[in-house]
Design a protein around this motif. Structure first.
Motif, mmCIF file in Angstrom:
data_model
loop_
_atom_site.group_PDB
_atom_site.id
_atom_site.type_symbol
_atom_site.label_atom_id
_atom_site.label_comp_id
_atom_site.label_asym_id
_atom_site.label_seq_id
_atom_site.Cartn_x
_atom_site.Cartn_y
_atom_site.Cartn_z
ATOM 1 N N VAL A 5 0.770 -1.177 0.018
ATOM 2 C CA VAL A 5 0.052 0.025 0.164
ATOM 3 C C VAL A 5 0.702 1.369 -0.052
ATOM 4 C CG1 VAL A 5 -1.831 1.071 1.325
ATOM 5 C CG2 VAL A 5 -1.824 -1.400 1.387
ATOM 6 N N ALA A 6 0.660 2.169 -0.806
ATOM 7 C CA ALA A 6 1.194 3.490 -1.112
ATOM 8 C C ALA A 6 0.578 4.311 -0.023
ATOM 9 C CB ALA A 6 1.423 3.847 -2.545
ATOM 10 N N THR A 7 1.411 5.087 0.584
ATOM 11 C CA THR A 7 0.713 6.041 1.457
ATOM 12 C C THR A 7 1.324 7.486 1.150
ATOM 13 O OG1 THR A 7 2.303 5.434 3.127
ATOM 14 C CG2 THR A 7 0.283 4.401 3.359
ATOM 15 N N PRO A 8 0.920 8.391 1.647
ATOM 16 C CA PRO A 8 1.274 9.744 1.275
ATOM 17 C C PRO A 8 2.861 10.018 1.710
ATOM 18 C CG PRO A 8 -1.042 10.091 2.249
ATOM 19 C CD PRO A 8 -0.502 8.636 2.362
ATOM 20 N N ILE A 9 3.434 10.893 0.972
ATOM 21 C CA ILE A 9 4.961 11.126 0.999
ATOM 22 C C ILE A 9 4.895 12.422 2.023
ATOM 23 C CG2 ILE A 9 5.791 9.953 -0.686
ATOM 24 C CD1 ILE A 9 6.077 12.710 -2.436
ATOM 25 N N GLY A 10 3.840 12.907 2.053
ATOM 26 C CA GLY A 10 3.944 14.246 3.050
ATOM 27 C C GLY A 10 2.341 14.660 3.301
ATOM 28 N N ASN A 11 1.670 15.161 2.109
ATOM 29 C CA ASN A 11 0.420 15.833 2.011
ATOM 30 C C ASN A 11 -0.806 14.616 2.488
ATOM 31 O OD1 ASN A 11 -2.231 16.692 1.447
ATOM 32 N ND2 ASN A 11 -1.167 18.490 0.521
ATOM 33 N N LEU A 12 -1.289 14.583 3.551
ATOM 34 C CA LEU A 12 -2.200 13.436 3.932
ATOM 35 C C LEU A 12 -3.395 13.231 2.776
ATOM 36 C CD1 LEU A 12 -2.174 13.450 7.636
ATOM 37 C CD2 LEU A 12 -0.905 12.067 6.356
ATOM 38 N N ARG A 18 -9.046 3.627 -2.176
ATOM 39 C CA ARG A 18 -8.705 2.185 -2.123
ATOM 40 C C ARG A 18 -7.818 2.055 -1.126
ATOM 41 N NH1 ARG A 18 -5.482 -1.556 -6.501
ATOM 42 N NH2 ARG A 18 -6.237 -3.423 -5.643
ATOM 43 N N ALA A 19 -6.763 2.750 -0.752
ATOM 44 C CA ALA A 19 -5.773 2.411 0.189
ATOM 45 C C ALA A 19 -6.595 2.467 1.580
ATOM 46 C CB ALA A 19 -4.582 3.445 0.319
ATOM 47 N N ILE A 20 -7.577 3.383 1.967
ATOM 48 C CA ILE A 20 -8.160 3.677 3.098
ATOM 49 C C ILE A 20 -8.955 2.512 3.208
ATOM 50 C CG2 ILE A 20 -10.010 4.824 4.194
ATOM 51 C CD1 ILE A 20 -8.844 7.423 2.824
ATOM 52 N N ASP A 21 -9.644 1.916 2.198
ATOM 53 C CA ASP A 21 -10.591 0.834 2.346
ATOM 54 C C ASP A 21 -9.499 -0.537 2.677
ATOM 55 O OD1 ASP A 21 -12.819 1.936 1.578
ATOM 56 O OD2 ASP A 21 -12.648 1.507 -0.552
ATOM 57 N N GLY A 73 -4.223 -17.527 6.529
ATOM 58 C CA GLY A 73 -5.095 -16.866 6.225
ATOM 59 C C GLY A 73 -5.480 -15.609 6.461
ATOM 60 N N GLN A 74 -4.463 -14.815 6.985
ATOM 61 C CA GLN A 74 -4.564 -13.322 7.404
ATOM 62 C C GLN A 74 -4.187 -12.790 6.229
ATOM 63 O OE1 GLN A 74 -3.080 -12.121 10.995
ATOM 64 N NE2 GLN A 74 -4.079 -13.385 12.366
ATOM 65 N N SER A 75 -4.871 -11.396 6.265
ATOM 66 C CA SER A 75 -4.332 -10.403 4.999
ATOM 67 C C SER A 75 -3.661 -9.333 5.587
ATOM 68 C CB SER A 75 -5.628 -9.745 4.280
ATOM 69 O OG SER A 75 -6.499 -9.214 5.409
ATOM 70 N N ILE A 76 -2.551 -8.913 5.040
ATOM 71 C CA ILE A 76 -1.811 -7.998 5.761
ATOM 72 C C ILE A 76 -1.330 -6.811 4.670
ATOM 73 C CG2 ILE A 76 0.667 -7.482 6.503
ATOM 74 C CD1 ILE A 76 0.866 -10.276 7.479
ATOM 75 N N ALA A 77 -1.330 -5.317 5.342
ATOM 76 C CA ALA A 77 -1.149 -4.169 4.168
ATOM 77 C C ALA A 77 0.232 -3.897 4.572
ATOM 78 C CB ALA A 77 -1.971 -3.150 4.803
ATOM 79 N N LEU A 78 1.291 -3.896 3.768
ATOM 80 C CA LEU A 78 2.542 -3.592 3.996
ATOM 81 C C LEU A 78 2.663 -2.063 3.752
ATOM 82 C CD1 LEU A 78 5.718 -3.939 4.323
ATOM 83 C CD2 LEU A 78 5.891 -4.615 1.869
ATOM 84 N N VAL A 79 3.212 -1.064 4.452
ATOM 85 C CA VAL A 79 3.526 0.162 4.303
ATOM 86 C C VAL A 79 4.664 0.543 4.701
ATOM 87 C CG1 VAL A 79 1.156 0.754 4.686
ATOM 88 C CG2 VAL A 79 2.584 0.744 6.563
ATOM 89 N N THR A 80 5.158 1.742 4.141
ATOM 90 C CA THR A 80 6.521 2.275 4.336
ATOM 91 C C THR A 80 6.362 3.374 5.160
ATOM 92 O OG1 THR A 80 8.760 2.834 3.474
ATOM 93 C CG2 THR A 80 6.902 3.262 2.249
ATOM 94 N N ASP A 81 7.444 4.407 5.545
ATOM 95 C CA ASP A 81 7.393 5.586 6.252
ATOM 96 C C ASP A 81 6.384 6.442 5.529
ATOM 97 O OD1 ASP A 81 8.715 4.803 8.395
ATOM 98 O OD2 ASP A 81 10.670 6.038 7.943
ATOM 99 N N ALA A 82 6.682 6.442 4.374
ATOM 100 C CA ALA A 82 6.221 7.320 3.056
ATOM 101 C C ALA A 82 6.065 6.819 1.994
ATOM 102 C CB ALA A 82 6.570 8.821 3.461
ATOM 103 N N GLY A 83 5.300 6.944 0.835
ATOM 104 C CA GLY A 83 5.284 6.579 -0.265
ATOM 105 C C GLY A 83 5.122 4.992 -0.618
ATOM 106 N N THR A 84 5.936 4.509 -1.744
ATOM 107 C CA THR A 84 5.374 3.052 -2.062
ATOM 108 C C THR A 84 6.383 2.094 -1.581
ATOM 109 O OG1 THR A 84 4.630 3.928 -3.961
ATOM 110 C CG2 THR A 84 5.286 1.654 -4.113
ATOM 111 N N LEU A 108 -1.292 -1.572 -4.392
ATOM 112 C CA LEU A 108 -2.025 -0.356 -4.464
ATOM 113 C C LEU A 108 -1.287 0.742 -4.961
ATOM 114 C CD1 LEU A 108 -3.654 -2.492 -2.817
ATOM 115 C CD2 LEU A 108 -4.609 -0.475 -1.548
ATOM 116 N N PRO A 109 -1.376 1.260 -6.107
ATOM 117 C CA PRO A 109 -0.507 2.244 -6.481
ATOM 118 C C PRO A 109 -0.825 3.736 -5.901
ATOM 119 C CG PRO A 109 -1.821 1.829 -8.355
ATOM 120 C CD PRO A 109 -2.019 0.863 -7.221
ATOM 121 N N GLY A 110 0.104 4.353 -5.835
ATOM 122 C CA GLY A 110 -0.298 6.013 -5.222
ATOM 123 C C GLY A 110 1.191 6.608 -5.023
#
Length: 277
Positions: A5-12, A18-21, A73-84, A108-110
């Motif tokens: 999951v890509a998350t914001p690099i600064g501006n929330l 889709r990332a929120i969902d 059987g669990q699902s996991i979202a991988l996120v970094t500090d910021a970005g992809t 999940l692109p972003g």
């Protein structure tokens, strides 16, 4: 499934619907910085979600535990500090381990600092680009990495810490002073700054702060090599040797700058070093 999951690099405001969902629906989240991720989750109104730490010092066993959750059987979202995630990022280990275990990986692109810096630089070209992440900090590996950048005709994008940005710009300018470049700082944040110019100019600037990406424009190593005369090469060899630099390091540095084969330059360095005694 493992969601990357890509998350914001600064501006929330750059977080995708889709990332929120996905962040709401997964069983747990693997994060490079749990505190930073919990701040994002709080902003999105997501509470009570298990957040596992996965950073550069995490062990192979830490990765295995996450894969075990996935296989159970669990699902996991991988996120970094910021970005992809998984781009110059410790999350790469989890992606590889998940694929090896037969787990489905869903991207999940972003937001991406790489692409944001490239498009804002004005240095993008139709020939693609090379992303090199962080350069090695010192020694032969660093010189080899800079030599590779010098040999790359396409635009090059790299990351750097604010503490080492000036030194890196100096090293790059030492090899390619006229190469067009851009320093993109604090992208999408309040103090966003985009500075453009030849490497020789950017290397003179002080006071870099925040998250930094450096973009180097398209380059013609062959044309650059042709513009450097024999006397200029000899003069620089002499200057480097007078400064006490080891012959091998001199050869690597000048080969990167001149575009000449390293072996040829090394033999030249040895000859000039012997003749000066």
């Amino acid at each position: 499934m493992l969601y990357v999951v890509a998350t914001p690099i600064g501006n929330l405001g750059d977080v995708t619907v889709r990332a929120i969902d996905v962040l709401k629906s997964v069983d747990r989240i693997a994060a490079e910085d749990t505190r930073r991720t919990r701040q994002l989750l709080s902003h999105l109104g997501i509470v009570g979600k298990p957040v596992d730490s996965l950073h550069e010092h995490s062990s192979a066993r830490d990765v295995e535990r996450l894969v075990e959750h996935l296989q159970a059987g669990q699902s996991i979202a991988l996120v970094t500090d910021a970005g992809t995630p998984a781009v110059s990022d410790p999350g790469e280990a989890l992606v590889k381990a998940s694929i090896a275990a037969g787990v489905r990986v869903v991207p999940l692109p972003g937001p991406s600092a790489v692409l944001a810096a490239l498009v804002a630089s004005g240095l993008a070209s139709g020939s693609g680009f090379r992303f090199v992440g962080f350069l090695p900090r010192e020694g032969t590996e660093r010189r080899a990495a800079i030599a590779l950048v010098c040999e790359t005709p396409e635009p090059v994008i790299l990351y750097e810490s604010p503490e080492r940005t000036k030194a890196t710009l100096r090293d790059l300018a030492d090899a390619m002073p006229e190469r067009p470049a851009c320093v993109a700082r604090e992208l999408t944040k309040m103090h966003e700054e985009i500075v453009r110019g030849p490497l020789s100019d950017l290397a003179e600037k002080d006071g870099w702060r925040g998250e930094i990406a450096i973009v180097l424009g398209a380059w013609s190593p062959a044309s650059h090599a042709e513009s450097i005369g024999e006397a200029e090469i000899d003069a620089r060899i002499d200057r480097e040797l007078e400064g006490g630099t080891h012959a091998k390091a001199v050869a690597e540095r000048i080969a990167a700058w001149s575009g000449r084969p390293k072996r040829e330059i090394y033999e030249r360095v040895v000859r000039r070093k012997s003749s000066s005694r």
